[in-house]
Design a protein around this motif. Sequence first.
Motif, mmCIF file in Angstrom:
data_model
loop_
_atom_site.group_PDB
_atom_site.id
_atom_site.type_symbol
_atom_site.label_atom_id
_atom_site.label_comp_id
_atom_site.label_asym_id
_atom_site.label_seq_id
_atom_site.Cartn_x
_atom_site.Cartn_y
_atom_site.Cartn_z
ATOM 1 N N ARG A 9 0.850 -1.199 0.000
ATOM 2 C CA ARG A 9 0.000 0.000 0.000
ATOM 3 C C ARG A 9 0.878 1.238 0.000
ATOM 4 O O ARG A 9 2.007 1.216 0.494
ATOM 5 C CB ARG A 9 -0.878 0.022 1.256
ATOM 6 N N GLU A 10 0.300 2.352 -0.520
ATOM 7 C CA GLU A 10 1.033 3.615 -0.502
ATOM 8 C C GLU A 10 1.026 4.184 0.910
ATOM 9 O O GLU A 10 0.028 4.093 1.619
ATOM 10 C CB GLU A 10 0.385 4.613 -1.457
ATOM 11 N N LYS A 11 2.120 4.817 1.297
ATOM 12 C CA LYS A 11 2.194 5.427 2.620
ATOM 13 C C LYS A 11 1.468 6.769 2.583
ATOM 14 O O LYS A 11 1.577 7.510 1.616
ATOM 15 C CB LYS A 11 3.640 5.625 3.051
ATOM 16 N N PRO A 12 0.713 7.084 3.653
ATOM 17 C CA PRO A 12 -0.020 8.364 3.651
ATOM 18 C C PRO A 12 0.934 9.543 3.799
ATOM 19 O O PRO A 12 2.006 9.434 4.395
ATOM 20 C CB PRO A 12 -0.936 8.255 4.866
ATOM 21 N N ALA A 13 0.497 10.674 3.246
ATOM 22 C CA ALA A 13 1.288 11.900 3.359
ATOM 23 C C ALA A 13 1.152 12.450 4.771
ATOM 24 O O ALA A 13 0.173 12.165 5.469
ATOM 25 C CB ALA A 13 0.793 12.926 2.346
ATOM 26 N N PRO A 14 2.098 13.260 5.229
ATOM 27 C CA PRO A 14 1.966 13.847 6.574
ATOM 28 C C PRO A 14 0.777 14.800 6.622
ATOM 29 O O PRO A 14 0.360 15.367 5.618
ATOM 30 C CB PRO A 14 3.281 14.585 6.776
ATOM 31 N N TYR A 15 0.234 14.952 7.848
ATOM 32 C CA TYR A 15 -0.919 15.829 8.031
ATOM 33 C C TYR A 15 -0.537 17.278 7.772
ATOM 34 O O TYR A 15 0.567 17.707 8.076
ATOM 35 C CB TYR A 15 -1.461 15.712 9.467
ATOM 36 N N LYS A 16 -1.503 18.023 7.240
ATOM 37 C CA LYS A 16 -1.293 19.454 7.057
ATOM 38 C C LYS A 16 -1.395 20.138 8.411
ATOM 39 O O LYS A 16 -2.254 19.793 9.225
ATOM 40 C CB LYS A 16 -2.357 20.061 6.139
ATOM 41 N N GLN A 17 -0.547 21.103 8.659
ATOM 42 C CA GLN A 17 -0.642 21.865 9.891
ATOM 43 C C GLN A 17 -1.694 22.940 9.710
ATOM 44 O O GLN A 17 -1.737 23.611 8.680
ATOM 45 C CB GLN A 17 0.690 22.503 10.249
ATOM 46 N N ARG A 18 -2.533 23.077 10.716
ATOM 47 C CA ARG A 18 -3.585 24.085 10.653
ATOM 48 C C ARG A 18 -2.990 25.456 10.931
ATOM 49 O O ARG A 18 -2.180 25.628 11.830
ATOM 50 C CB ARG A 18 -4.661 23.824 11.695
ATOM 51 N N SER A 19 -3.436 26.420 10.173
ATOM 52 C CA SER A 19 -3.018 27.783 10.446
ATOM 53 C C SER A 19 -3.892 28.344 11.559
ATOM 54 O O SER A 19 -5.043 27.944 11.721
ATOM 55 C CB SER A 19 -3.139 28.655 9.198
ATOM 56 N N GLU A 20 -3.361 29.264 12.345
ATOM 57 C CA GLU A 20 -4.137 29.843 13.445
ATOM 58 C C GLU A 20 -5.259 30.697 12.877
ATOM 59 O O GLU A 20 -5.040 31.517 11.998
ATOM 60 C CB GLU A 20 -3.242 30.692 14.339
ATOM 61 N N THR A 21 -6.456 30.492 13.411
ATOM 62 C CA THR A 21 -7.604 31.244 12.928
ATOM 63 C C THR A 21 -7.795 32.543 13.709
ATOM 64 O O THR A 21 -8.604 33.369 13.338
ATOM 65 C CB THR A 21 -8.889 30.408 13.044
ATOM 66 N N VAL A 22 -7.043 32.707 14.797
ATOM 67 C CA VAL A 22 -7.171 33.903 15.617
ATOM 68 C C VAL A 22 -6.428 35.039 14.916
ATOM 69 O O VAL A 22 -5.256 34.918 14.578
ATOM 70 C CB VAL A 22 -6.576 33.674 17.025
ATOM 71 N N THR A 23 -7.146 36.126 14.683
ATOM 72 C CA THR A 23 -6.491 37.271 14.076
ATOM 73 C C THR A 23 -5.815 38.081 15.166
ATOM 74 O O THR A 23 -6.390 38.327 16.218
ATOM 75 C CB THR A 23 -7.512 38.163 13.336
ATOM 76 N N LYS A 24 -4.600 38.462 14.905
ATOM 77 C CA LYS A 24 -3.843 39.189 15.906
ATOM 78 C C LYS A 24 -3.895 40.681 15.602
ATOM 79 O O LYS A 24 -3.768 41.097 14.452
ATOM 80 C CB LYS A 24 -2.401 38.703 15.927
ATOM 81 N N ASN A 25 -4.085 41.445 16.639
ATOM 82 C CA ASN A 25 -4.103 42.890 16.512
ATOM 83 C C ASN A 25 -2.662 43.376 16.441
ATOM 84 O O ASN A 25 -1.865 43.125 17.342
ATOM 85 C CB ASN A 25 -4.838 43.509 17.705
ATOM 86 N N LYS A 26 -2.310 44.082 15.393
ATOM 87 C CA LYS A 26 -0.930 44.522 15.212
ATOM 88 C C LYS A 26 -0.558 45.662 16.151
ATOM 89 O O LYS A 26 0.612 45.872 16.436
ATOM 90 C CB LYS A 26 -0.715 44.950 13.763
ATOM 91 N N ASP A 27 -1.568 46.390 16.640
ATOM 92 C CA ASP A 27 -1.286 47.526 17.512
ATOM 93 C C ASP A 27 -1.193 47.125 18.990
ATOM 94 O O ASP A 27 -0.835 47.943 19.819
ATOM 95 C CB ASP A 27 -2.380 48.590 17.358
ATOM 96 N N ALA A 28 -1.536 45.897 19.312
ATOM 97 C CA ALA A 28 -1.548 45.469 20.701
ATOM 98 C C ALA A 28 -0.125 45.257 21.213
ATOM 99 O O ALA A 28 0.750 44.819 20.466
ATOM 100 C CB ALA A 28 -2.332 44.183 20.847
ATOM 101 N N PRO A 29 0.125 45.557 22.484
ATOM 102 C CA PRO A 29 1.458 45.326 23.032
ATOM 103 C C PRO A 29 1.720 43.830 23.213
ATOM 104 O O PRO A 29 0.791 43.035 23.323
ATOM 105 C CB PRO A 29 1.410 46.034 24.386
ATOM 106 N N ALA A 30 2.993 43.464 23.242
ATOM 107 C CA ALA A 30 3.356 42.065 23.432
ATOM 108 C C ALA A 30 2.982 41.643 24.852
ATOM 109 O O ALA A 30 3.248 42.347 25.816
ATOM 110 C CB ALA A 30 4.846 41.880 23.202
ATOM 111 N N THR A 31 2.346 40.491 24.975
ATOM 112 C CA THR A 31 1.919 40.004 26.281
ATOM 113 C C THR A 31 1.910 38.488 26.276
ATOM 114 O O THR A 31 1.822 37.856 25.208
ATOM 115 C CB THR A 31 0.516 40.532 26.649
ATOM 116 N N SER A 32 2.005 37.895 27.446
ATOM 117 C CA SER A 32 1.931 36.442 27.546
ATOM 118 C C SER A 32 0.535 35.995 27.959
ATOM 119 O O SER A 32 0.303 34.809 28.151
ATOM 120 C CB SER A 32 2.950 35.939 28.568
#
Length: 96
Positions: A9-32
Amino acid sequence: MSNMTRKPREKPAPYKQRSETVTKNKDAPATSAKPHKVTTRKNLTLNDWLVVFAYIDTHPHHQSALSRALKRRPELEARINSNPNALSSKRPRVVS
């Protein structure tokens, strides 16, 4: 029995990585800090119940969903009279 083997049998391809659906605000300060997850249910505060009671008083009709809160109405109003800052609370504060 050596004739009975599976065909390759053919070997399956690796899974696609999901892109983050959360939109990031470019004006927001860096925070954890992590963003707050919004839940589908929201408990009503004491002030919210007072608004509901005022609406029921001005628009009298029967709804079974409010029956439990209507039974507790005297208790909720007593909590307001005992502590005016309790309007934004969802539960009575218990000090032990």
